[in-house]
Design a protein around this motif. Structure first.
Motif, PDB file in Angstrom:
ATOM      1  N   THR A 205      15.957  68.008  50.970  1.00 15.31           N
ATOM      2  CA  THR A 205      17.317  67.749  51.422  1.00 15.31           C
ATOM      3  C   THR A 205      17.668  66.300  51.120  1.00 15.31           C
ATOM      4  N   ILE A 206      18.963  66.064  50.912  1.00 12.00           N
ATOM      5  CA  ILE A 206      19.470  64.703  50.747  1.00 12.00           C
ATOM      6  C   ILE A 206      20.660  64.526  51.690  1.00 12.00           C
ATOM      7  N   ASP A 207      20.953  63.274  52.059  1.00 11.64           N
ATOM      8  CA  ASP A 207      22.127  63.011  52.878  1.00 11.64           C
ATOM      9  C   ASP A 207      23.316  62.685  51.986  1.00 11.64           C
ATOM     10  N   ASN A 208      24.413  62.293  52.598  1.00  8.54           N
ATOM     11  CA  ASN A 208      25.629  62.018  51.826  1.00  8.54           C
ATOM     12  C   ASN A 208      25.532  60.753  50.988  1.00  8.54           C
ATOM     13  N   ASP A 209      24.477  59.981  51.194  1.00  9.01           N
ATOM     14  CA  ASP A 209      24.258  58.786  50.378  1.00  9.01           C
ATOM     15  C   ASP A 209      23.239  59.038  49.269  1.00  9.01           C
ATOM     16  N   TYR A 210      22.950  60.321  49.011  1.00  6.21           N
ATOM     17  CA  TYR A 210      22.000  60.721  47.960  1.00  6.21           C
ATOM     18  C   TYR A 210      20.585  60.211  48.252  1.00  6.21           C
ATOM     19  N   THR A 213      15.888  63.159  52.448  1.00 10.11           N
ATOM     20  CA  THR A 213      15.568  63.160  53.876  1.00 10.11           C
ATOM     21  C   THR A 213      14.396  64.081  54.213  1.00 10.11           C
ATOM     22  N   HIS A 252      23.669  68.216  42.716  1.00 14.54           N
ATOM     23  CA  HIS A 252      23.658  67.654  44.063  1.00 14.54           C
ATOM     24  C   HIS A 252      25.041  67.138  44.454  1.00 14.54           C
ATOM     25  N   LEU A 256      27.303  68.281  47.774  1.00 14.33           N
ATOM     26  CA  LEU A 256      27.949  67.414  48.754  1.00 14.33           C
ATOM     27  C   LEU A 256      29.438  67.715  48.856  1.00 14.33           C
ATOM     28  N   THR A 287      26.761  67.753  55.595  1.00 15.98           N
ATOM     29  CA  THR A 287      26.020  66.531  55.926  1.00 15.98           C
ATOM     30  C   THR A 287      25.046  66.140  54.825  1.00 15.98           C
ATOM     31  N   GLY A 288      25.004  66.921  53.758  1.00 19.53           N
ATOM     32  CA  GLY A 288      24.089  66.631  52.662  1.00 19.53           C
ATOM     33  C   GLY A 288      23.968  67.827  51.746  1.00 19.53           C
ATOM     34  N   SER A 289      22.905  67.862  50.971  1.00 20.20           N
ATOM     35  CA  SER A 289      22.599  69.001  50.098  1.00 20.20           C
ATOM     36  C   SER A 289      21.168  69.439  50.345  1.00 20.20           C
TER      37      SER A 289
END
Length: 325
Positions: A205-210, A213, A252, A256, A287-289
């Protein structure tokens, strides 16, 4: 009638009256009558004093209603409250009849804490210590898991209005269902983790800032990675590219934005089938991808072997007539 009786008895009297004003407003009036006595103590006249007590009456009614609602709530919620004096003797008991209680809650008043604790419980020493600590001003809590159910116990000092500690007060909350739900969730997570750790796949998973996580799955080993080793790493740094046209970056980016996508990728000597989805919270906000990659190296190699074999066979078939002559 009350005033007449007071006059006959020659004593003061106070009554509460409700009246409606000209504009229809209801108000409460307290009327007090006082006997006026002469020097000999004989009643020679009467004096009446009227006072508007509407606000006081409304406040009292609101307090009574609030206490009634609280009492009703206490009987319906899985909560019980007990107070103790400094000898750990129960001075009041109210609320729900929790399944862990031995006997009716109302019968606890007047008994000591040691009397009501089940003798076989492994929590007894801790509970007694918590109440002794409350007498010194300490607050504490514990969750007791018994066959009859689970109860979370909070123990606080019981203080007078001047702050003097009179004893202890305990609030007991039945948390049986939530504890069972937590246990079921832990079992499900453990089972899911076991499956994920064994299947030839990767999940991240990634957050909105790439920023990555999480990263899980047995497929990570094929890339020389360990679970969660990449947490905190920028996706751009890991891919060594921030080009929006680069397929993994674009996938990705679409995630998002709330879109799904799939692509094939080669990483080192591994062939991967990748699917990217938006990661949403309970409200549905992105909240992410989240990405899933299946290692299809063996599948691709098998397909390539079949194609190569078919090609050799086709070549052999074309050459057969010449060989026969």
């Amino acid at each position: 009638d009350k005033i007449r009786d007071a006059i006959r008895a020659r004593v003061a009297c106070s009554i509460l009256l409700q009246r409606v004003t000209d504009d229809g407003t209801r108000m409460w009036v307290e009327m007090t009558t006082y006997p006026i006595r002469n020097a000999k103590g004989s009643v020679v006249n009467w004096m009446a004093v009227r006072r508007d007590v509407t606000e006081r009456k409304r406040s009292e009614d609101a307090r009574v209603a609030s206490e009634s609602r609280l009492a009703l709530l206490m009987t319906q919620l899985p909560v019980a409250i007990l107070t103790y004096d400094r000898e750990l003797r129960i001075t009041s008991a109210s609320g729900a009849q929790l399944p862990t209680f031995r006997g009716e809650l109302a019968t606890y008043v007047g008994r000591t804490l040691r009397d009501v604790l089940p003798p076989e419980s492994p929590y007894n020493d801790a509970i007694i210590s918590m109440h002794e600590g409350a007498l010194d001003g300490e607050s504490s809590s514990i969750i007791k898991d018994d066959p009859a159910g689970s109860v979370e116990t909070f123990v606080e000092p019981f203080r007078a209005s001047d702050g003097e500690i009179l004893g202890s007060v305990t609030v007991l909350v039945d948390v049986t269902e939530s504890r069972r739900a937590e246990a079921a969730l832990r079992a499900l997570e453990s089972k899911s983790r076991m499956v994920l750790d064994q299947m030839p796949a990767m999940l991240w998973t990634i957050d909105n800032d790439y920023r990555i996580t999480s990263s899980k799955g047995a497929g990570l080993a094929g890339l020389g990675l360990k679970p969660d080793e990449l947490v905190g790493t920028s996706l751009f740094d890991y891919l060594k590219s921030d080009d929006p046209e680069f397929e993994p970056v674009n996938a990705h980016r679409l995630g998002l934005r709330g879109d799904s996508s799939s692509y094939y990728s080669t990483w080192g000597d591994r062939r991967l089938r990748v699917h990217i989805e938006p990661l949403r919270d309970a409200d549905g906000s992105v909240t992410g991808s989240i990405g899933v990659a299946l290692d299809i190296t063996a599948e691709i190699e098998a397909q390539e072997s079949i194609i190569a074999a078919e090609s050799r066979l086709a070549l052999l078939v074309r050459q057969l007539p010449a060989l026969m002559w």
